[in-house]
Scaffold this motif. Structure first.
Motif, PDB file in Angstrom:
ATOM      1  N   SER A   1      57.525  49.555  43.444  1.00 34.80           N
ATOM      2  CA  SER A   1      56.657  50.495  42.779  1.00 34.80           C
ATOM      3  C   SER A   1      57.325  51.822  42.245  1.00 34.80           C
ATOM      4  O   SER A   1      58.327  52.134  43.054  1.00 34.80           O
ATOM      5  CB  SER A   1      55.704  51.128  43.915  1.00 34.80           C
TER       6      SER A   1
ATOM      7  N   THR B   1      54.779  48.625  36.408  1.00 37.69           N
ATOM      8  CA  THR B   1      53.551  49.075  36.778  1.00 37.69           C
ATOM      9  C   THR B   1      52.592  49.684  35.519  1.00 37.69           C
ATOM     10  O   THR B   1      52.983  49.226  34.381  1.00 37.69           O
ATOM     11  CB  THR B   1      53.866  50.420  37.594  1.00 37.69           C
ATOM     12  N   CYS B   2      51.710  50.385  35.841  1.00 36.31           N
ATOM     13  CA  CYS B   2      50.713  50.792  34.674  1.00 36.31           C
ATOM     14  C   CYS B   2      50.357  52.097  34.899  1.00 36.31           C
ATOM     15  O   CYS B   2      50.123  52.715  36.317  1.00 36.31           O
ATOM     16  CB  CYS B   2      49.366  49.970  34.344  1.00 36.31           C
TER      17      CYS B   2
ATOM     18  N   PRO C   1      51.571  45.455  35.121  1.00 29.59           N
ATOM     19  CA  PRO C   1      51.978  44.567  36.546  1.00 29.59           C
ATOM     20  C   PRO C   1      52.580  43.133  36.171  1.00 29.59           C
ATOM     21  O   PRO C   1      53.139  42.679  37.428  1.00 29.59           O
ATOM     22  CB  PRO C   1      50.512  44.417  37.029  1.00 29.59           C
TER      23      PRO C   1
ATOM     24  N   LEU D   1      51.950  39.883  35.757  1.00 24.50           N
ATOM     25  CA  LEU D   1      51.413  38.788  36.772  1.00 24.50           C
ATOM     26  C   LEU D   1      51.548  37.607  35.889  1.00 24.50           C
ATOM     27  O   LEU D   1      51.572  37.454  34.707  1.00 24.50           O
ATOM     28  CB  LEU D   1      49.992  39.066  37.171  1.00 24.50           C
TER      29      LEU D   1
ATOM     30  N   PRO E   1      54.484  44.596  45.754  1.00 25.03           N
ATOM     31  CA  PRO E   1      53.655  44.714  44.646  1.00 25.03           C
ATOM     32  C   PRO E   1      52.934  43.583  44.071  1.00 25.03           C
ATOM     33  O   PRO E   1      51.647  43.807  43.343  1.00 25.03           O
ATOM     34  CB  PRO E   1      54.876  45.257  43.460  1.00 25.03           C
TER      35      PRO E   1
ATOM     36  N   TRP F   1      48.957  43.761  43.103  1.00 23.58           N
ATOM     37  CA  TRP F   1      48.178  43.572  41.726  1.00 23.58           C
ATOM     38  C   TRP F   1      47.325  42.099  41.929  1.00 23.58           C
ATOM     39  O   TRP F   1      46.100  42.331  41.349  1.00 23.58           O
ATOM     40  CB  TRP F   1      49.308  43.303  40.878  1.00 23.58           C
ATOM     41  N   GLU F   2      47.681  41.234  42.528  1.00 21.21           N
ATOM     42  CA  GLU F   2      46.780  40.068  42.621  1.00 21.21           C
ATOM     43  C   GLU F   2      45.274  40.454  43.306  1.00 21.21           C
ATOM     44  O   GLU F   2      44.298  40.132  42.907  1.00 21.21           O
ATOM     45  CB  GLU F   2      47.499  38.887  43.233  1.00 21.21           C
TER      46      GLU F   2
ATOM     47  N   LYS G   1      39.213  47.887  39.969  1.00 21.62           N
ATOM     48  CA  LYS G   1      39.420  46.510  39.525  1.00 21.62           C
ATOM     49  C   LYS G   1      38.621  46.476  37.935  1.00 21.62           C
ATOM     50  O   LYS G   1      39.367  45.999  37.001  1.00 21.62           O
ATOM     51  CB  LYS G   1      38.646  45.806  40.299  1.00 21.62           C
TER      52      LYS G   1
ATOM     53  N   LEU H   1      41.364  47.647  35.729  1.00 26.60           N
ATOM     54  CA  LEU H   1      42.478  46.781  35.593  1.00 26.60           C
ATOM     55  C   LEU H   1      42.306  45.523  34.808  1.00 26.60           C
ATOM     56  O   LEU H   1      43.058  44.851  34.223  1.00 26.60           O
ATOM     57  CB  LEU H   1      43.165  46.686  36.962  1.00 26.60           C
TER      58      LEU H   1
ATOM     59  N   LEU I   1      46.231  44.584  29.837  1.00 24.33           N
ATOM     60  CA  LEU I   1      47.628  44.118  30.354  1.00 24.33           C
ATOM     61  C   LEU I   1      48.320  43.560  29.085  1.00 24.33           C
ATOM     62  O   LEU I   1      49.499  43.677  29.080  1.00 24.33           O
ATOM     63  CB  LEU I   1      47.551  42.931  31.161  1.00 24.33           C
TER      64      LEU I   1
END
Length: 442
Positions: free
Chosen positions: A137, A201-202, A226, A228, A339, A343-344, A417, A420, A426
Motif C-alpha cells: 500500500s 493502487t488508485c 489495483p 486484479l 492488498p 481489493w477483492e 464499492k 471502485l 480500472l
C-alpha cells in the motif's frame, strides 16, 4: 499512439509480488507489448497458469545462488520463515550477473523491479528506463519509506492523523524491525535512482499518500489501479464449497483466509478456530496448518470438529477466494489485510474483519478501519496476539443487523464499492499507465 515496447519484470521472490507483476504483464501483453519475466526456476510452474499471453510473456528462469543459512533449495519466501527473508534478499542480489546477461542479450526498453535496488544502475548502463513498481500500500510507503523516515513514527507532513501505528501494534513493528534497515534501503534507493515510480493502487483510496510520495521524491508517480486478475469464468466454484455454502441463508457465512505466508503458532491457530466457533455462525476457515503440525486436523482444539459439524469447516489447502467471496451465502471476510485480499473484498458485498500480521498490513488496516470506516479490526492483547473473544466480537459487530458499528461499516463499504466498480474505472487506470510509459519511451 502505437509504439510497442519490450519490458523486463524482476519482482521480489515472493508469490505475493510475482503474481501482481504477472497481472500487470498480462495488461501490457493485451495491448501488444512484450514482456520477459525474470523469476526463480521452481516458481515458474506455480505462476505460469496466470500467464494469459504465453506468446507475448516469456519466462526467464534464474538460478537462485546459495547463501549460508538459507535452507537448501529455497527460492521463494514460501520456502522460508519470515526471519530468513534477509538471506533470500542476499540471494536475490547475487543474481545481478544473470540479470545483466539477460539485459545485454535481449535489450528491453524498460525494466520493472521492486526490491532489487541496483536495477536502475544496470538500466542506465544499458541505456534503458527503470520502473520501481511497489505492490504494497502507498499508505505504508508514505509512512515508513520516504527520505528521513523512521520505524513507527510518521514522517513530517505525513497526510493522515488516523493512519499510524498504535500502542497495540508492537507485534507488527517488532516483525518489521528485523529487516527494516534492508527494506528501507532497498525501496528508498530504488525510488531515488529509478526513472519512474509506479504504485499498485488508485487515487480514490490512497490519492493523498501517492501525492505525498511524489512530493518527497520529486518524481512522477504512476498508478496502475489495483491490478486484479481477470475473473476466471471457465472454472466454477468447486462442488464441495458450492454445496457447503449453498446450505446457508444469504450473507450468513463467515469466510476466513490469512494468505499464503502466515503460519500461526498452535495456540493462536486454536484461538482462531474457537473464535469462529464462538460466533455461532456458519464458517469456512482456510488457513495453513499451525507450526509443528502437518495437517490442520492435527492442530484443532479437542472436540472442535464434533461441535461445529455441519456449520464449520477448517481447510488447510488452497481455495478459490474470489469465487467464495462472490457466493451469495458469504457475508463476512476475515483476512490479514494483504492488498489483494482487500481489493477483492472491497468489490464484493462481504463485510471486512481485519487481522493484520505484518507492518504494511497494519497501516492499510488503519486506513480501512479509521479513515474510510469500511471494516473492523480485531483488537489485540498487550502480548500482540488476539483472543477468541476479540475475534468473535469483531465478527459479530459487522454481522449483527442491529449493530451500530455494523450499520456504519456496511453503508461506507457500499458507497466505496460503488466508486471502485464504476464502469471503466480500472480499465482507465491501465490505459493511462501504459500511455504514460509509451510517452516516456519516445
Amino acid at each position: 499512439m502505437d509504439s510497442k515496447f519490450h519490458a523486463f519484470m524482476f519482482p521480489w521472490f515472493a508469490f505475493g509480488h510475482m503474481i501482481p507483476f504477472l497481472h500487470l504483464a498480462n495488461k501490457l501483453a493485451e495491448k501488444g507489448h512484450r514482456v520477459t519475466f525474470l523469476l526463480p526456476k521452481k516458481a515458474q510452474k506455480q505462476v505460469e497458469h496466470h500467464n494469459l499471453f504465453p506468446d507475448s510473456i516469456v519466462f526467464h528462469p534464474l538460478t537462485v545462488p546459495h547463501v549460508n543459512g538459507l535452507p537448501p533449495g529455497a527460492e521463494t519466501t514460501s520456502d522460508i520463515s519470515i526471519s530468513e527473508d534477509n538471506l533470500l534478499s542476499e540471494a536475490l542480489d547475487l543474481t545481478r550477473g544473470q540479470v545483466e546477461a539477460a539485459v545485454r542479450a535481449l535489450r528491453p526498453d524498460l525494466i520493472f523491479f521492486d526490491f532489487a535496488h541496483w536495477i536502475p544502475e544496470v538500466a542506465k548502463e544499458f541505456m534503458i528506463k527503470s520502473v520501481s513498481y511497489i505492490i504494497v500500500s502507498a499508505t505504508t510507503i508514505a509512512h515508513t519509506h520516504v527520505p528521513g523516515g523512521s520505524l513507527g513514527v510518521p514522517p513530517p507532513g505525513y497526510p493522515s492523523s488516523k493512519v499510524r501505528f498504535g500502542e497495540n501494534d508492537a507485534h507488527a513493528l517488532a516483525k518489521l524491525s528485523i529487516f527494516y534497515k534492508r527494506l528501507y534501503h532497498q525501496i528508498t534507493t530504488g525510488f531515488k535512482r529509478c526513472d519512474i515510480i509506479a504504485l499498485r493502487t488508485c487515487k480514490e483510496i490512497e490519492g493523498k499518500f501517492c501525492d505525498y510520495i511524489a512530493h518527497q521524491y520529486q518524481k512522477k508517480v504512476l498508478l496502475t489501479g489495483p491490478m486484479l486478475p481477470e475473473p476466471d469464468t471457465s472454472k466454477p466454484l468447486e462442488e464441495r464449497w458450492s454445496h457447503f455454502l449453498s446450505g446457508f441463508p444469504p450473507r450468513s457465512v463467515v469466510f476466513c483466509a490469512l494468505g499464503s505466508q502466515i503460519v500461526l503458532e498452535k495456540d493462536q491457530f486454536q484461538e482462531l478456530c474457537l473464535g469462529m466457533e464462538l460466533t455461532g455462525l456458519p464458517f469456512l476457515l482456510a488457513v495453513k496448518p499451525p507450526r509443528g503440525s502437518s495437517t490442520v486436523q492435527e492442530g484443532l482444539p479437542e472436540g472442535f470438529e464434533e461441535r461445529v459439524k455441519g456449520r464449520g469447516v477448517v481447510w488447510g489447502g488452497w481455495v478459490q477466494q474470489p469465487l467464495i467471496l462472490s457466493h451469495p451465502s458469504v457475508g463476512c471476510f476475515v483476512n490479514h489485510c494483504g492488498p489483494g485480499a482487500i481489493w477483492e473484498c472491497m468489490m464484493s458485498n462481504c463485510q471486512m474483519v481485519l487481522l493484520p500480521f505484518l507492518s504494511d498490513q497494519t497501516l492499510f488496516t488503519k486506513l480501512m478501519t479509521k479513515e474510510f470506516e469500511v471494516s473492523v479490526e480485531v483488537l489485540r492483547e498487550k502480548t500482540g496476539w488476539f483472543s477468541k473473544e476479540s475475534l468473535r466480537d469483531a465478527i459479530k459487530s459487522v454481522m449483527d443487523k442491529d449493530s451500530d458499528l455494523g450499520k456504519v461499516v456496511r453503508s461506507n463499504h457500499a458507497k466505496l464499492k460503488e466508486v471502485l466498480v464504476s464502469p471503466g474505472l480500472l480499465t482507465v487506470y491501465v490505459d493511462n499507465f501504459v500511455e504514460a510509459l509509451q510517452k516516456y519511451l519516445i
